[in-house]
Scaffold this motif. Structure first.
Motif, mmCIF file in Angstrom:
data_model
loop_
_atom_site.group_PDB
_atom_site.id
_atom_site.type_symbol
_atom_site.label_atom_id
_atom_site.label_comp_id
_atom_site.label_asym_id
_atom_site.label_seq_id
_atom_site.Cartn_x
_atom_site.Cartn_y
_atom_site.Cartn_z
ATOM 1 N N ALA A 294 8.553 53.227 -0.355
ATOM 2 C CA ALA A 294 7.596 53.290 -1.467
ATOM 3 C C ALA A 294 6.782 52.165 -1.476
ATOM 4 N N ILE A 295 7.281 50.991 -1.181
ATOM 5 C CA ILE A 295 6.474 49.681 -1.285
ATOM 6 C C ILE A 295 5.232 49.694 -0.153
ATOM 7 N N PRO A 296 5.819 50.137 1.031
ATOM 8 C CA PRO A 296 4.586 50.318 2.080
ATOM 9 C C PRO A 296 3.717 51.336 1.678
ATOM 10 N N ALA A 297 3.872 52.306 1.192
ATOM 11 C CA ALA A 297 2.873 53.219 0.747
ATOM 12 C C ALA A 297 2.012 52.777 -0.391
ATOM 13 N N ALA A 298 2.635 51.945 -1.256
ATOM 14 C CA ALA A 298 1.615 51.264 -2.239
ATOM 15 C C ALA A 298 0.775 50.446 -1.646
ATOM 16 N N PHE A 299 1.150 49.676 -0.713
ATOM 17 C CA PHE A 299 0.404 48.643 -0.047
ATOM 18 C C PHE A 299 -0.895 49.487 1.025
ATOM 19 N N ALA A 300 -0.370 50.579 1.309
ATOM 20 C CA ALA A 300 -1.441 51.457 2.041
ATOM 21 C C ALA A 300 -2.550 51.879 1.072
ATOM 22 N N PHE A 301 -2.384 52.001 -0.415
ATOM 23 C CA PHE A 301 -3.445 52.072 -1.137
ATOM 24 C C PHE A 301 -4.678 51.392 -0.807
ATOM 25 N N SER A 302 -4.473 50.254 -0.400
ATOM 26 C CA SER A 302 -5.691 49.341 -0.138
ATOM 27 C C SER A 302 -6.263 49.270 1.237
ATOM 28 N N LEU A 303 -5.166 49.670 2.170
ATOM 29 C CA LEU A 303 -5.407 49.955 3.595
ATOM 30 C C LEU A 303 -6.115 51.347 3.822
ATOM 31 N N LEU A 304 -5.843 52.360 3.127
ATOM 32 C CA LEU A 304 -6.215 53.758 3.361
ATOM 33 C C LEU A 304 -6.659 54.255 1.938
ATOM 34 N N PRO A 305 -8.038 53.869 1.549
ATOM 35 C CA PRO A 305 -8.337 54.204 0.396
ATOM 36 C C PRO A 305 -9.053 55.648 0.218
#
Length: 540
Positions: A294-305
């Motif tokens: 969950a946390i890596p996917a949440a951070f991916a919000f800014s990396l893969l917008p």
């Protein structure tokens, strides 16, 4: 950048090695699956702590975590991890309350327990009712959802893969070793799959965090503040706090405590101690998805917008962040997760057909005939699972699809099962009334929501998790009122007494254990509950 472009020979070799290993395990397990129905459906009741725990974890991870939870976390934040944390609490509850009763009853299916509990007059009807519902949810929601998740991965891995042929291939592969090896093949492949998917998720979480130079401050500053909050306001459209309190215990208890494809591992344990230990091992593992997925996917919000669908975030992270060599390991873990639910639900559904509907052993069928018929049932379910994803792909989000369907279907089952196990006076007539009222109400709510959605209206109803909690309470009240209004008949009062004598009800002595110190499962349970509480507090 596509995943195909980042793949090298070593990546394909890892995936091929995994698939071959799964087939070899299935072939090995098939040697002992043809001796009896108990071997095919419950692995001869021979499963140990580690096997039960890893298999419970792997079977659940498939469609709801690596793809669904990651997609939901990408779109709305980590509050979706409450489903995983609630699972830990439910597994603790099971270790104390439900598992002792089920193992003492020596049942093969959960509906079979309800048949014995409610007696010959209403028990068979309750059994078949819940068995049919479980088969529907297992095949049309869990299995088909996992096939759909697998095809999403394949289409990122190899752009241009046709949707329907990929669905057929994936369902057929899982059905092959499931039909051959039964539950023994399922659980031993699940052990491998659990280890591979944990390693794969850990690798991708590490790589995502590396994009922020391992700085929590930098990573958290890159996403909206509420993306990293578990506790959401009452009007939150994704998961309000009241839904966590009211609805998630209901959904979680059905999934872990009444769902045949999950409970089949517990029923196949060699003893109460092994079943409890496996449940608590799985509970501990359920703390990991928050941090690994969950946390890596949440951070991916800014990396893969710019992803068109949140469900694509996990395979997209593989394509973007992993070098050749590691990508194959993570994709193997993803395939492992998907396969573990497909094989589990196929085996459980064939078990329900043979035990609750065909009643092969009661008819005197030979072990060979039971095994052959069970394999034919598995093959039939493979066909359905391969075709139903055509409908799922039009639904807005895999995780949303799964949880909304469950929220309308399972609250009456939870109310009936818990009252039946904990309340001596509960009878089969009240169980049937509660089931019918609950499912009629759920169907009306679902129809109204669909109509409102098509007309662009606000349906005026609370979040579906809140609806699930309220529906369970309504069904419990209906069952209580039905029982109290009619009063105990002599035959039903006698049956309630026999149910108590036969050990079909829970009593305080069931919580006892001869173990002491850290081996005492009650201290382990307390530690798990505290771990969940601390996690929620930290990410509040």
């Amino acid at each position: 950048m596509t995943l195909q472009a980042s793949f090298g020979a070593w990546d394909w070799a890892v995936i091929a090695a995994y698939l071959v290993t799964v087939l070899l395990i299935g072939a090995w397990a098939a040697r002992g699956a043809g001796t009896s129905g108990e071997d095919l459906f419950l692995a001869g009741r021979s499963l140990g702590v580690v096997t039960v725990g890893l298999s419970l974890f792997a079977s659940n991870i498939s469609s709801t975590t690596l793809i669904g939870v990651a997609g939901a976390a990408y779109g709305s934040g980590i509050s979706v991890a409450h489903y995983e944390l609630m699972a830990a609490l439910v597994l603790v509850f099971m270790a104390v309350v439900t598992i002792p009763v089920f193992l003492r009853a020596r049942v093969t299916t959960i509906p079979q327990y309800l048949e014995r509990r409610f007696g010959p007059r209403h028990g068979p009807t309750v059994c078949r009712y819940i068995s049919a519902l479980t088969i529907f949810l297992s095949i049309f929601v869990d299995t088909a959802g996992s096939v759909y998740a697998g095809v999403l991965v394949l289409q990122v891995l190899v752009p241009g893969v046709p949707f329907l042929p990929a669905c057929i291939a994936l369902a057929a592969f899982a059905g092959l070793y499931t039909a051959a090896g039964g539950l023994r093949a399922v659980v031993y492949t699940d052990v491998l799959q659990a280890l591979v998917l944990l390693a794969g998720a850990g690798v991708i979480g590490y790589q995502v965090f590396a994009q922020f130079n391992f700085s929590w401050a930098a990573a958290s500053a890159s996403v909206p503040a509420d993306h990293l909050s578990l506790v959401r306001p009452l009007d939150d459209p994704d998961l309000p706090w009241l839904g966590v309190v009211l609805g998630l215990p209901v959904l979680g208890f059905y999934y872990w405590g009444a769902n045949q494809y999950i409970m089949q591992r517990v029923l196949g344990a060699r003893s109460l101690q092994h079943a409890r230990g496996g449940a608590l091992l799985a509970a501990g593992l359920k703390l990991l998805p928050l941090f690994l997925m969950a946390i890596p996917a949440a951070f991916a919000f800014s990396l893969l917008p710019d992803l068109p669908q949140g469900d694509q975030v996990f395979p997209a992270q593989i394509a973007r962040f992993l070098p050749a060599g590691l990508a194959g390991l993570v994709v193997a873990g993803l395939i492992a997760a998907i396969m573990s639910t497909i094989d589990s639900t196929l085996n459980a559904s064939s078990t329900l057909v043979m035990v609750d509907f065909v009643r092969a052993e009661e008819r005197g069928w030979s072990p060979r005939r039971i095994v052959r018929a069970g394999r034919l049932a598995t093959a039939a379910f493979v066909v359905i699972a391969a075709l139903w994803p055509l409908a799922i792909r039009d639904f807005p989000g895999l995780f949303n699809y799964i949880q909304q369907v469950f929220s309308y279907a399972v609250p009456p089952v939870v109310a009936v099962l818990l009252l039946g196990m904990l309340w001596r006076r509960m009878d089969g007539r009240a169980a049937l009334v509660a089931l019918l009222v609950g499912h009629a109400g759920g169907a009306l709510i679902l129809v109204w929501r669909v109509v409102a959605l098509r007309q662009g209206m606000d349906d005026g109803l609370p979040h579906f998790t809140i609806v699930a909690g309220l529906t369970a309470m309504l069904c419990a009240a209906v069952a209580w009122a039905t029982t109290m209004a009619s009063g105990p008949r002599d035959s039903e009062a006698d049956h309630s007494a026999r149910a108590l004598d036969a050990g079909l009800l829970w009593h305080r002595a069931d919580a006892a254990t001869p173990s002491r110190g850290w081996r005492d499962y009650r201290w382990q349970s307390l530690g798990l509950v505290l771990a969940v509480a601390v996690t929620v507090w930290v990410f509040r």
